[in-house]
Design a protein around this motif. Structure first.
Motif, PDB file in Angstrom:
ATOM      1  N   ALA A 313       0.822  -1.220   0.000  1.00  0.00           N
ATOM      2  CA  ALA A 313       0.000   0.000   0.000  1.00  0.00           C
ATOM      3  C   ALA A 313       0.855   1.269   0.000  1.00  0.00           C
ATOM      4  O   ALA A 313       0.388   2.340  -0.348  1.00  0.00           O
ATOM      5  CB  ALA A 313      -0.912   0.007   1.214  1.00  0.00           C
ATOM      6  N   GLU A 314       2.101   1.121   0.412  1.00  0.00           N
ATOM      7  CA  GLU A 314       2.982   2.284   0.470  1.00  0.00           C
ATOM      8  C   GLU A 314       4.271   2.006  -0.306  1.00  0.00           C
ATOM      9  O   GLU A 314       4.579   0.851  -0.595  1.00  0.00           O
ATOM     10  CB  GLU A 314       3.341   2.595   1.924  1.00  0.00           C
ATOM     11  CG  GLU A 314       2.146   3.019   2.748  1.00  0.00           C
ATOM     12  CD  GLU A 314       2.500   3.302   4.195  1.00  0.00           C
ATOM     13  OE1 GLU A 314       2.020   4.316   4.719  1.00  0.00           O
ATOM     14  OE2 GLU A 314       3.252   2.517   4.793  1.00  0.00           O
ATOM     15  N   THR A 315       4.984   3.082  -0.598  1.00  0.00           N
ATOM     16  CA  THR A 315       6.279   2.915  -1.271  1.00  0.00           C
ATOM     17  C   THR A 315       7.356   3.589  -0.428  1.00  0.00           C
ATOM     18  O   THR A 315       7.142   4.691   0.092  1.00  0.00           O
ATOM     19  CB  THR A 315       6.238   3.573  -2.670  1.00  0.00           C
ATOM     20  OG1 THR A 315       5.163   2.968  -3.403  1.00  0.00           O
ATOM     21  CG2 THR A 315       7.526   3.344  -3.434  1.00  0.00           C
ATOM     22  N   LEU A 316       8.476   2.902  -0.273  1.00  0.00           N
ATOM     23  CA  LEU A 316       9.610   3.486   0.449  1.00  0.00           C
ATOM     24  C   LEU A 316      10.578   4.068  -0.569  1.00  0.00           C
ATOM     25  O   LEU A 316      11.035   3.365  -1.473  1.00  0.00           O
ATOM     26  CB  LEU A 316      10.297   2.400   1.293  1.00  0.00           C
ATOM     27  CG  LEU A 316      11.596   2.787   1.985  1.00  0.00           C
ATOM     28  CD1 LEU A 316      11.386   3.916   2.991  1.00  0.00           C
ATOM     29  CD2 LEU A 316      12.193   1.564   2.706  1.00  0.00           C
ATOM     30  N   ILE A 317      10.842   5.357  -0.427  1.00  0.00           N
ATOM     31  CA  ILE A 317      11.744   6.037  -1.360  1.00  0.00           C
ATOM     32  C   ILE A 317      13.044   6.383  -0.624  1.00  0.00           C
ATOM     33  O   ILE A 317      12.998   6.980   0.457  1.00  0.00           O
ATOM     34  CB  ILE A 317      11.134   7.379  -1.838  1.00  0.00           C
ATOM     35  CG1 ILE A 317       9.659   7.237  -2.200  1.00  0.00           C
ATOM     36  CG2 ILE A 317      11.964   8.025  -2.934  1.00  0.00           C
ATOM     37  CD1 ILE A 317       9.375   6.809  -3.583  1.00  0.00           C
ATOM     38  N   HIS A 318      14.164   6.003  -1.209  1.00  0.00           N
ATOM     39  CA  HIS A 318      15.459   6.404  -0.638  1.00  0.00           C
ATOM     40  C   HIS A 318      15.934   7.638  -1.383  1.00  0.00           C
ATOM     41  O   HIS A 318      16.083   7.618  -2.611  1.00  0.00           O
ATOM     42  CB  HIS A 318      16.488   5.280  -0.804  1.00  0.00           C
ATOM     43  CG  HIS A 318      16.173   4.088   0.027  1.00  0.00           C
ATOM     44  ND1 HIS A 318      16.664   3.900   1.291  1.00  0.00           N
ATOM     45  CD2 HIS A 318      15.367   3.024  -0.218  1.00  0.00           C
ATOM     46  CE1 HIS A 318      16.198   2.770   1.785  1.00  0.00           C
ATOM     47  NE2 HIS A 318      15.400   2.213   0.892  1.00  0.00           N
ATOM     48  N   LEU A 319      16.154   8.711  -0.618  1.00  0.00           N
ATOM     49  CA  LEU A 319      16.602   9.969  -1.214  1.00  0.00           C
ATOM     50  C   LEU A 319      18.019  10.233  -0.749  1.00  0.00           C
ATOM     51  O   LEU A 319      18.411   9.797   0.333  1.00  0.00           O
ATOM     52  CB  LEU A 319      15.721  11.114  -0.705  1.00  0.00           C
ATOM     53  CG  LEU A 319      14.225  10.968  -0.978  1.00  0.00           C
ATOM     54  CD1 LEU A 319      13.426  11.708   0.074  1.00  0.00           C
ATOM     55  CD2 LEU A 319      13.907  11.512  -2.363  1.00  0.00           C
ATOM     56  N   ASN A 320      18.768  10.973  -1.565  1.00  0.00           N
ATOM     57  CA  ASN A 320      20.127  11.299  -1.148  1.00  0.00           C
ATOM     58  C   ASN A 320      20.408  12.764  -1.429  1.00  0.00           C
ATOM     59  O   ASN A 320      20.117  13.256  -2.518  1.00  0.00           O
ATOM     60  CB  ASN A 320      21.120  10.406  -1.900  1.00  0.00           C
ATOM     61  CG  ASN A 320      22.423  10.359  -1.165  1.00  0.00           C
ATOM     62  OD1 ASN A 320      23.098  11.372  -1.015  1.00  0.00           O
ATOM     63  ND2 ASN A 320      22.778   9.178  -0.676  1.00  0.00           N
ATOM     64  N   ASP A 321      20.953  13.469  -0.429  1.00  0.00           N
ATOM     65  CA  ASP A 321      21.233  14.889  -0.627  1.00  0.00           C
ATOM     66  C   ASP A 321      22.703  15.104  -1.009  1.00  0.00           C
ATOM     67  O   ASP A 321      23.244  16.199  -0.880  1.00  0.00           O
ATOM     68  CB  ASP A 321      20.888  15.690   0.641  1.00  0.00           C
ATOM     69  CG  ASP A 321      21.848  15.409   1.783  1.00  0.00           C
ATOM     70  OD1 ASP A 321      22.617  14.426   1.685  1.00  0.00           O
ATOM     71  OD2 ASP A 321      21.842  16.172   2.751  1.00  0.00           O
ATOM     72  N   GLY A 322      23.362  14.059  -1.455  1.00  0.00           N
ATOM     73  CA  GLY A 322      24.771  14.138  -1.822  1.00  0.00           C
ATOM     74  C   GLY A 322      25.655  13.729  -0.671  1.00  0.00           C
ATOM     75  O   GLY A 322      26.855  13.513  -0.823  1.00  0.00           O
ATOM     76  N   HIS A 323      25.057  13.591   0.505  1.00  0.00           N
ATOM     77  CA  HIS A 323      25.858  13.249   1.664  1.00  0.00           C
ATOM     78  C   HIS A 323      25.244  12.137   2.501  1.00  0.00           C
ATOM     79  O   HIS A 323      25.921  11.304   3.070  1.00  0.00           O
ATOM     80  CB  HIS A 323      26.052  14.497   2.527  1.00  0.00           C
ATOM     81  CG  HIS A 323      27.209  14.365   3.442  1.00  0.00           C
ATOM     82  ND1 HIS A 323      28.495  14.636   3.047  1.00  0.00           N
ATOM     83  CD2 HIS A 323      27.274  13.950   4.724  1.00  0.00           C
ATOM     84  CE1 HIS A 323      29.301  14.410   4.049  1.00  0.00           C
ATOM     85  NE2 HIS A 323      28.589  13.981   5.077  1.00  0.00           N
TER      86      HIS A 323
END
Ligand code: ATP
Length: 364
Positions: A313-323
């Motif tokens: 029902a949900e999606t896990l998103i991995h984000l990266n800010d460069g660090h």
């Protein structure tokens, strides 16, 4: 009926397994001891049961100090699983088993079996053997057997750890209901936070022998008192971002610089004014509270989507800010793809600010 622990400490040689633990459990209350492996949960439970003697501090059962009492004289019911039943005995015989050693009359044993059977709704299966029972029924019988002696309190060590996921889920609710009816203090040891969050009236979160927070499931989740509890409770884990307070903008707004050179302005607890510019903090925000947008903004971090993990029902998103990695949980219908650039913001009211000296600022 109550359990009270006062400055309870246990040392094994140089190792302090339990360190100055204080909490109490009221009549009918379920307290879960939750923490990583080796943090002292079982040793605490064993000291309540009398299977381990305290190095320092006291255990009170019903306001009576019991430090020197042997386990059998404390009348506690301790069980490691709700499971082990004698396969050749019927349900009624399994239930009665702990009473045989007590020299009760057969009519009294029968009355106790009847009472437990009524509480746990076992009437229809009393004559069956464990092999003829569904898994959930076996669990109810095992619960019945551990409580039939009418003890002062119930102590359970990882009671559901041997069950498969589906049965665990069913049993969590069921056990909670049963324990509520019994109106005795109960302590359950678990390292499974879902188990604790669903079964406990209060949770004592432990680390390295110490209790970090004793609070309702809601509060340990919403109002963790320190970074450890914040990171330990909640799946996926709370985002914990090291930052430096770089500017105070009034009305709870402040600019924070994060590692890697980016900064963002967010609204946090107005008490942020009490901190000086340059203070190092950790910003905590739950993955379900992060927000992303396609537009660039000063109020967030510029990030790249590293990975998209569907979770039903949900999606896990991995984000990266460069660090560093940030985790965001969105509805499954939100369409995002790996490599996309997005602005990630920490919305007002949901960001915890942890200072190095263990102060927590938050608006929630
Ligand atoms: P787990 O979830 O793995 O059972 P726990 O939180 O219940 O962990 P305890 O079993 O209470 O932790 O152990 C706490 C610490 O005390 C551990 O470092 C363990 O190795 C140590 N310990 C426990 N019992 C003894 C003992 N009898 N002698 C020496 N050390 C012990």
């Amino acid at each position: 009926m109550t359990i009270e622990l006062k400055n309870l400490t246990k040392r094994f040689g140089d190792l302090t397994a339990v360190d100055t633990v204080n909490f109490d459990v009221g009549d009918g209350e379920v307290l879960c001891l939750l923490g990583p492996s080796g943090c002292g949960k079982t040793t605490t439970l064993r000291m309540i049961a009398g299977l381990e003697y305290a190095t320092e501090g006291d255990v009170f059962l019903n306001s009576k100090r019991v430090n020197e009492l042997a386990p059998r004289d404390r009348n506690v019911a301790m069980s490691f699983q709700f499971y082990a039943l004698y396969p050749s005995l019927t349900v009624a015989e399994n239930l009665a088993f702990p009473l045989y050693a007590e020299g009760l009359s057969s009519s009294e044993i029968e009355a106790r079996v009847q009472k437990i059977s009524d509480t746990l709704q076992l009437g229809g299966i009393l004559k069956r053997t464990p092999g003829q029972l569904a898994e959930g029924e076996k669990q109810r019988v095992a619960v019945g057997r551990s409580i039939i002696r009418d003890p002062t309190c119930f102590l359970f060590d990882e009671p559901l750890s041997r069950l498969d996921v589906q049965l665990r889920e069913e049993m969590r609710g069921e056990i909670k209901e049963v324990l509520q009816d019994l109106s005795r203090p109960t302590v359950i040891v678990t390292h499974d936070q879902l188990e604790a969050l669903t079964m406990a009236d209060r949770i004592a979160v432990m680390r390295d022998g110490r209790v970090e927070q004793v609070d309702t499931p809601h509060n340990v989740f919403q109002k963790p008192t320190n970074l450890f509890v914040a990171g330990f409770i909640g799946t996926p884990q709370m985002n914990l971002v090291p930052a430096t307070l770089s500017e105070l903008k009034g009305a709870g707004k402040a600019e924070f610089a994060v590692k890697g050179g980016q900064s963002m302005t967010i609204e946090v607890d107005p008490r942020i004014q009490e901190l000086s510019v340059g203070t190092n903090v950790t910003l905590g925000v739950r993955p379900r509270n992060l927000e992303i947008s396609q537009e660039k903004s000063q109020d967030g971090l510029s990030t790249t989507i590293d990975m998209v993990e569907p979770m039903g029902a949900e999606t896990l998103i991995h984000l990266n800010d460069g660090h560093q990695d940030l985790r965001l949980v969105t509805d499954w219908r939100v369409s995002l793809s790996e490599g996309q650039q997005v602005n990630t913001s920490f919305p007002p009211g949901v960001t915890h600010v942890f200072t190095d000296d263990e102060k927590v600022l938050r608006t929630s």
